[in-house]
Design a protein around this motif. Structure first.
Motif, PDB file in Angstrom:
ATOM      1  N   ASP A 102     -46.691  -3.066   1.037  1.00 34.14           N
ATOM      2  CA  ASP A 102     -45.268  -2.769   1.190  1.00 34.14           C
ATOM      3  C   ASP A 102     -44.834  -2.166  -0.146  1.00 34.14           C
ATOM      4  O   ASP A 102     -44.823  -2.855  -1.167  1.00 34.14           O
ATOM      5  CB  ASP A 102     -44.526  -4.072   1.485  1.00 34.14           C
ATOM      6  CG  ASP A 102     -43.055  -3.873   1.762  1.00 34.14           C
ATOM      7  OD1 ASP A 102     -42.526  -2.777   1.484  1.00 34.14           O
ATOM      8  OD2 ASP A 102     -42.422  -4.823   2.230  1.00 34.14           O
ATOM      9  N   VAL A 103     -44.488  -0.866  -0.156  1.00 34.73           N
ATOM     10  CA  VAL A 103     -44.258  -0.140  -1.409  1.00 34.73           C
ATOM     11  C   VAL A 103     -42.817   0.370  -1.486  1.00 34.73           C
ATOM     12  O   VAL A 103     -42.322   0.987  -0.545  1.00 34.73           O
ATOM     13  CB  VAL A 103     -45.222   1.067  -1.527  1.00 34.73           C
ATOM     14  CG1 VAL A 103     -45.013   1.801  -2.841  1.00 34.73           C
ATOM     15  CG2 VAL A 103     -46.669   0.615  -1.376  1.00 34.73           C
ATOM     16  N   SER A 104     -42.184   0.128  -2.626  1.00 38.86           N
ATOM     17  CA  SER A 104     -40.858   0.690  -2.927  1.00 38.86           C
ATOM     18  C   SER A 104     -40.963   1.479  -4.219  1.00 38.86           C
ATOM     19  O   SER A 104     -41.586   1.026  -5.175  1.00 38.86           O
ATOM     20  CB  SER A 104     -39.822  -0.420  -3.131  1.00 38.86           C
ATOM     21  OG  SER A 104     -39.537  -1.052  -1.925  1.00 38.86           O
ATOM     22  N   VAL A 105     -40.350   2.667  -4.220  1.00 43.83           N
ATOM     23  CA  VAL A 105     -40.323   3.495  -5.425  1.00 43.83           C
ATOM     24  C   VAL A 105     -38.860   3.874  -5.667  1.00 43.83           C
ATOM     25  O   VAL A 105     -38.166   4.339  -4.763  1.00 43.83           O
ATOM     26  CB  VAL A 105     -41.196   4.758  -5.273  1.00 43.83           C
ATOM     27  CG1 VAL A 105     -41.192   5.579  -6.560  1.00 43.83           C
ATOM     28  CG2 VAL A 105     -42.627   4.380  -4.877  1.00 43.83           C
ATOM     29  N   ALA A 106     -38.418   3.662  -6.895  1.00 39.70           N
ATOM     30  CA  ALA A 106     -37.024   3.933  -7.263  1.00 39.70           C
ATOM     31  C   ALA A 106     -36.717   5.428  -7.164  1.00 39.70           C
ATOM     32  O   ALA A 106     -37.619   6.266  -7.262  1.00 39.70           O
ATOM     33  CB  ALA A 106     -36.763   3.436  -8.684  1.00 39.70           C
ATOM     34  N   PRO A 107     -35.446   5.783  -6.993  1.00 40.62           N
ATOM     35  CA  PRO A 107     -35.053   7.193  -6.886  1.00 40.62           C
ATOM     36  C   PRO A 107     -35.603   8.034  -8.038  1.00 40.62           C
ATOM     37  O   PRO A 107     -35.540   7.647  -9.200  1.00 40.62           O
ATOM     38  CB  PRO A 107     -33.525   7.146  -6.940  1.00 40.62           C
ATOM     39  CG  PRO A 107     -33.176   5.790  -6.435  1.00 40.62           C
ATOM     40  CD  PRO A 107     -34.282   4.888  -6.906  1.00 40.62           C
ATOM     41  N   GLY A 108     -36.197   9.177  -7.665  1.00 43.81           N
ATOM     42  CA  GLY A 108     -36.699  10.128  -8.651  1.00 43.81           C
ATOM     43  C   GLY A 108     -37.976   9.723  -9.366  1.00 43.81           C
ATOM     44  O   GLY A 108     -38.495  10.480 -10.178  1.00 43.81           O
ATOM     45  N   GLN A 109     -38.521   8.559  -9.087  1.00 46.64           N
ATOM     46  CA  GLN A 109     -39.728   8.082  -9.771  1.00 46.64           C
ATOM     47  C   GLN A 109     -40.988   8.485  -9.015  1.00 46.64           C
ATOM     48  O   GLN A 109     -40.965   8.751  -7.818  1.00 46.64           O
ATOM     49  CB  GLN A 109     -39.686   6.553  -9.906  1.00 46.64           C
ATOM     50  CG  GLN A 109     -38.542   6.045 -10.746  1.00 46.64           C
ATOM     51  CD  GLN A 109     -38.682   6.483 -12.191  1.00 46.64           C
ATOM     52  OE1 GLN A 109     -39.699   6.245 -12.827  1.00 46.64           O
ATOM     53  NE2 GLN A 109     -37.652   7.146 -12.701  1.00 46.64           N
ATOM     54  N   ARG A 110     -42.106   8.501  -9.736  1.00 45.08           N
ATOM     55  CA  ARG A 110     -43.413   8.794  -9.148  1.00 45.08           C
ATOM     56  C   ARG A 110     -44.284   7.561  -9.287  1.00 45.08           C
ATOM     57  O   ARG A 110     -44.220   6.860 -10.286  1.00 45.08           O
ATOM     58  CB  ARG A 110     -44.068   9.958  -9.888  1.00 45.08           C
ATOM     59  CG  ARG A 110     -45.475  10.277  -9.369  1.00 45.08           C
ATOM     60  CD  ARG A 110     -46.046  11.455 -10.066  1.00 45.08           C
ATOM     61  NE  ARG A 110     -45.255  12.608  -9.638  1.00 45.08           N
ATOM     62  CZ  ARG A 110     -45.646  13.855  -9.732  1.00 45.08           C
ATOM     63  NH1 ARG A 110     -46.807  14.137 -10.272  1.00 45.08           N
ATOM     64  NH2 ARG A 110     -44.889  14.827  -9.317  1.00 45.08           N
ATOM     65  N   LYS A 111     -45.114   7.319  -8.286  1.00 44.51           N
ATOM     66  CA  LYS A 111     -46.004   6.161  -8.315  1.00 44.51           C
ATOM     67  C   LYS A 111     -47.383   6.566  -7.823  1.00 44.51           C
ATOM     68  O   LYS A 111     -47.509   7.328  -6.873  1.00 44.51           O
ATOM     69  CB  LYS A 111     -45.426   5.042  -7.444  1.00 44.51           C
ATOM     70  CG  LYS A 111     -46.158   3.738  -7.553  1.00 44.51           C
ATOM     71  CD  LYS A 111     -45.386   2.644  -6.838  1.00 44.51           C
ATOM     72  CE  LYS A 111     -45.615   1.344  -7.552  1.00 44.51           C
ATOM     73  NZ  LYS A 111     -44.642   0.347  -7.217  1.00 44.51           N
TER      74      LYS A 111
END
Length: 161
Positions: free
Chosen positions: A12-21
């Protein structure tokens, strides 16, 4: 999940606005199901529509939604790279080993060969197949009988060429 041929992994993955993961994966088959927000994935298919139901209007017909509820398939590789959009992104990442078996599919049945599929469909139409429409068993003996019938059918199918 012990005994699963594909050895699946669920993240289950969440990435903040504008960020890269970057996410390492140990297997070569993977897909992401985006359920909130938007973003882009490196080495992936275009977003594919997923059949969804409208929660606000339960009587409305299901629709294919290519917005937040999209499925993305990945090429073979060892990592997934996602760039979140303006509102961020939240997705389920599923990966697993290829089963490397033939797949024949029609309607409710997924099996290995066309011959097995034809046999299963014939049984489905003659009610010899497991009847999912019949009411739930009321006793443990009825449940055991249904389980035995399912095991016999699966054993027969696994012996077919």
């Amino acid at each position: 999940m012990e005994g699963a041929a594909a050895d699946p992994n669920y993240l289950d993955v969440s990435v903040a606005p504008g960020q890269r993961k970057r996410l390492k994966i140990e297997t070569s088959n993977a897909f992401a199901y985006v359920f909130v927000g938007s973003g882009t994935f490196r080495d992936s298919s275009n977003p594919r529509a997923v059949l969804t139901e409208q929660v606000e209007k339960p009587d409305a017909p299901p629709v294919y939604d290519v917005g937040n509820h999209s499925l993305v398939l990945f090429d073979r590789g060892v990592e997934i790279v996602v760039q979140a959009g303006d509102e961020g992104i939240h997705f389920l990442l599923v990966s697993g080993k290829p089963i490397e078996e033939p797949v024949a599919w029609y309607g409710p049945i997924v099996i290995n060969t066309q011959e097995q599929l034809r046999h299963a469909m014939a049984e489905l139409h003659t009610s010899a197949f497991i009847n999912i429409a019949e009411s739930a068993p009321k006793t443990s003996n009825q449940r055991a009988d249904r389980l035995r019938r399912a095991q016999v059918w699966l054993t027969r199918c696994s012996r077919m060429p």
